[in-house]
Design an enzyme around this catalytic site. Structure first.
Site, PDB file in Angstrom:
ATOM      1  CB  SER A  18      -0.856  -0.009   1.275  1.00 53.80           C
ATOM      2  OG  SER A  18      -1.391   1.276   1.563  1.00 53.80           O
ATOM      3  CE1 TYR A  40      -3.871   0.475   3.944  1.00 53.96           C
ATOM      4  CE2 TYR A  40      -5.249  -1.415   4.406  1.00 53.96           C
ATOM      5  CZ  TYR A  40      -4.589  -0.618   3.513  1.00 53.96           C
ATOM      6  OH  TYR A  40      -4.635  -0.906   2.165  1.00 53.96           O
TER       7      TYR A  40
HETATM    8  P1  NAP Z   1     -11.882  -4.975  -0.691  1.00 53.76           P
HETATM    9  O1  NAP Z   1     -12.708  -4.467  -1.815  1.00 53.76           O
HETATM   10  O2  NAP Z   1     -12.235  -4.604   0.726  1.00 53.76           O
HETATM   11  O3  NAP Z   1     -11.776  -6.592  -0.786  1.00 53.76           O
HETATM   12  C1  NAP Z   1     -11.037  -7.248   0.188  1.00 53.76           C
HETATM   13  C2  NAP Z   1     -11.456  -8.692   0.119  1.00 53.76           C
HETATM   14  O4  NAP Z   1     -10.751  -9.430   1.131  1.00 53.76           O
HETATM   15  C3  NAP Z   1     -12.961  -8.878   0.397  1.00 53.76           C
HETATM   16  O5  NAP Z   1     -13.516  -9.786  -0.502  1.00 53.76           O
HETATM   17  C4  NAP Z   1     -12.958  -9.431   1.816  1.00 53.76           C
HETATM   18  O6  NAP Z   1     -14.030 -10.280   2.121  1.00 53.76           O
HETATM   19  C5  NAP Z   1     -11.683 -10.258   1.798  1.00 53.76           C
HETATM   20  N1  NAP Z   1     -11.276 -10.574   3.178  1.00 53.76           N
HETATM   21  C6  NAP Z   1     -11.207  -9.738   4.221  1.00 53.76           C
HETATM   22  N2  NAP Z   1     -10.827 -10.412   5.323  1.00 53.76           N
HETATM   23  C7  NAP Z   1     -10.660 -11.718   4.958  1.00 53.76           C
HETATM   24  C8  NAP Z   1     -10.279 -12.914   5.644  1.00 53.76           C
HETATM   25  N3  NAP Z   1     -10.005 -12.893   6.952  1.00 53.76           N
HETATM   26  N4  NAP Z   1     -10.217 -14.073   4.950  1.00 53.76           N
HETATM   27  C9  NAP Z   1     -10.529 -14.099   3.627  1.00 53.76           C
HETATM   28  N5  NAP Z   1     -10.891 -13.002   2.905  1.00 53.76           N
HETATM   29  C10 NAP Z   1     -10.952 -11.822   3.581  1.00 53.76           C
HETATM   30  O7  NAP Z   1     -10.378  -4.512  -0.882  1.00 53.76           O
HETATM   31  P2  NAP Z   1      -9.586  -4.046  -2.192  1.00 53.76           P
HETATM   32  O8  NAP Z   1      -9.709  -2.566  -2.327  1.00 53.76           O
HETATM   33  O9  NAP Z   1      -9.909  -4.944  -3.342  1.00 53.76           O
HETATM   34  O10 NAP Z   1      -8.105  -4.335  -1.667  1.00 53.76           O
HETATM   35  C11 NAP Z   1      -7.524  -5.603  -1.808  1.00 53.76           C
HETATM   36  C12 NAP Z   1      -6.147  -5.499  -1.181  1.00 53.76           C
HETATM   37  O11 NAP Z   1      -5.474  -4.349  -1.727  1.00 53.76           O
HETATM   38  C13 NAP Z   1      -6.175  -5.270   0.332  1.00 53.76           C
HETATM   39  O12 NAP Z   1      -5.084  -5.937   0.932  1.00 53.76           O
HETATM   40  C14 NAP Z   1      -5.983  -3.758   0.469  1.00 53.76           C
HETATM   41  O13 NAP Z   1      -5.407  -3.410   1.716  1.00 53.76           O
HETATM   42  C15 NAP Z   1      -5.044  -3.495  -0.661  1.00 53.76           C
HETATM   43  N6  NAP Z   1      -5.009  -2.130  -1.175  1.00 53.76           N
HETATM   44  C16 NAP Z   1      -6.154  -1.519  -1.595  1.00 53.76           C
HETATM   45  C17 NAP Z   1      -6.047  -0.219  -2.127  1.00 53.76           C
HETATM   46  C18 NAP Z   1      -7.247   0.538  -2.609  1.00 53.76           C
HETATM   47  O14 NAP Z   1      -7.109   1.769  -2.813  1.00 53.76           O
HETATM   48  N7  NAP Z   1      -8.402  -0.076  -2.803  1.00 53.76           N
HETATM   49  C19 NAP Z   1      -4.815   0.408  -2.249  1.00 53.76           C
HETATM   50  C20 NAP Z   1      -3.685  -0.268  -1.762  1.00 53.76           C
HETATM   51  C21 NAP Z   1      -3.797  -1.527  -1.248  1.00 53.76           C
HETATM   52  P3  NAP Z   1     -15.482  -9.675   2.398  1.00 53.76           P
HETATM   53  O15 NAP Z   1     -16.040  -9.391   1.025  1.00 53.76           O
HETATM   54  O16 NAP Z   1     -16.208 -10.773   3.129  1.00 53.76           O
HETATM   55  O17 NAP Z   1     -15.304  -8.426   3.237  1.00 53.76           O
HETATM   56  C1  GCO Z   2      -6.999   5.172   3.139  1.00 56.06           C
HETATM   57  C2  GCO Z   2      -7.095   4.238   1.964  1.00 56.06           C
HETATM   58  C3  GCO Z   2      -5.724   3.738   1.568  1.00 56.06           C
HETATM   59  C4  GCO Z   2      -5.828   2.772   0.435  1.00 56.06           C
HETATM   60  C5  GCO Z   2      -4.499   2.247   0.035  1.00 56.06           C
HETATM   61  C6  GCO Z   2      -3.578   3.309  -0.457  1.00 56.06           C
HETATM   62  O1  GCO Z   2      -7.932   5.187   3.954  1.00 56.06           O
HETATM   63  O2  GCO Z   2      -5.988   5.887   3.199  1.00 56.06           O
HETATM   64  O3  GCO Z   2      -7.951   3.147   2.253  1.00 56.06           O
HETATM   65  O4  GCO Z   2      -5.103   3.141   2.678  1.00 56.06           O
HETATM   66  O5  GCO Z   2      -6.618   1.677   0.781  1.00 56.06           O
HETATM   67  O6  GCO Z   2      -3.918   1.447   1.009  1.00 56.06           O
HETATM   68  O7  GCO Z   2      -2.444   2.663  -1.002  1.00 56.06           O
END
Ligand code: NAP
Ligand code: GCO
Length: 266
Positions: free
Chosen positions: A146, A159
């Site tokens: 992230s 986080y």
């Molecule tokens: P998301 O839409 O919240 O999806 C996360 C998925 O992980 C959901 O399907 C959730 O299940 C599942 N999950 C959560 N806890 C779990 C567990 N204990 N066992 C199995 N599955 C579990 O998140 P996303 O935005 O796609 O992000 C995916 C990854 O990228 C995460 O690690 C997040 O921190 C990272 N990330 C996201 C962003 C962003 O801007 N979106 C940026 C940087 C990094 P449920 O559907 O049941 O909740």
């Molecule tokens: C926040 C956001 C971010 C993104 C991502 C950025 O609240 O700042 O959720 O943390 O999820 O991790 O890289």
């Protein structure tokens, strides 16, 4: 250099939490590159919905109900994958949660819950697949890090601590298992439009953009939020033979956020 090095034909890819969002997009790309897709989620309902979503894309995925924080459930899932498919070649530690709470208002239980999913679980998952990768003589582990692996901000202390730790876990898996032809790298997405960031993009009552939405646009040289599809190419590269000498690296896919001081207001 042979372009087939970017293919994933014959490989088994396990993407945790890949029922929508970033994980689903990565799984789609891996399937297009030739991989067999395996995913896990938290309920039968989520699994059935995800299987239907994959089928709509022409992907014959294998799904499991398994909580990535529960070592017994993870070990049982990996054993079944080994029996059915010969083991995991590519692991993407994608499953994650966030709790946006000012640190001094956050309970220890909430802090621990975020660390459990975002840091302890990638340890549990990686520990479960590495023995099989050693036997195979190859393996790819990709940890979804992230911006918060490098930066802090208000309300995301747990986080950021988890994602900072995940950066160092990535480097340590590289250090400890690189000699077995296992590459462990991270992808550091910028701000991506998924359900996880939906609260940060909600339209205001007057119809204006959310202040954080405006902030991110000003902080991103690309001048936009990322999409899950922006991560597909980097994810395929890190899962393929084309990256066999890339190890312990965090590939930031952020539209330039980390390089940019931000647009002057006004
Ligand atoms: P998301 O839409 O919240 O999806 C996360 C998925 O992980 C959901 O399907 C959730 O299940 C599942 N999950 C959560 N806890 C779990 C567990 N204990 N066992 C199995 N599955 C579990 O998140 P996303 O935005 O796609 O992000 C995916 C990854 O990228 C995460 O690690 C997040 O921190 C990272 N990330 C996201 C962003 C962003 O801007 N979106 C940026 C940087 C990094 P449920 O559907 O049941 O909740
Ligand atoms: C926040 C956001 C971010 C993104 C991502 C950025 O609240 O700042 O959720 O943390 O999820 O991790 O890289």
């Amino acid at each position: 250099m042979d372009m087939k090095d970017f293919r994933l034909d014959g490989k088994v890819a396990l993407i945790t939490g890949a029922v929508y969002g970033i994980g689903f997009a990565i799984a789609e790309a891996y399937a297009a590159a030739g991989a067999k897709i395996v995913f896990n989620c938290l309920s039968e309902d989520a699994k059935e919905k995800a299987l239907a979503s994959y089928a709509e894309k022409g992907i014959d995925a294998l799904g499991y109900v398994a909580d990535v924080t529960k070592e017994d459930e993870v070990q049982a899932m990996i054993a079944d994958i080994e029996e059915k498919l010969g083991g995991v070649d590519i692991l993407v530690n994608n499953a994650g949660i966030i709790k946006r709470i000012p640190m001094c208002e956050m309970s220890a239980a909430d802090f621990r819950a975020v660390i459990d999913v975002d840091l302890n679980a990638p340890f549990i998952m990686s520990k479960a697949v590495i023995p099989g990768m050693i036997k195979k003589g190859h393996g790819k582990i990709i940890n979804i890090c992230s911006m918060m692996s490098e930066l802090g901000r208000e309300t995301v202390s747990a986080y950021a601590a988890a994602k900072g730790g995940l950066k160092m876990l990535t480097r340590n898996i590289c250090s400890e298992y690189g000699e077995h032809n296992i590459q462990c790298n991270g992808i550091g997405p910028g701000y991506i439009a998924t359900p996880q960031t939906a609260p940060l993009r909600e339209r205001q009552p007057d119809g204006s953009r959310h202040p954080f939405d405006q902030f991110i646009i000003a902080k991103t040289p690309a001048g936009r939020w990322g999409t899950a599809e922006d991560l597909q190419g980097p994810a395929v590269f890190l899962a393929s033979d084309a990256s066999n000498f890339v190890n312990g690296h965090i590939l930031y896919v952020d539209g330039g956020i980390l390089a940019y001081i931000g647009k002057q207001p006004g």
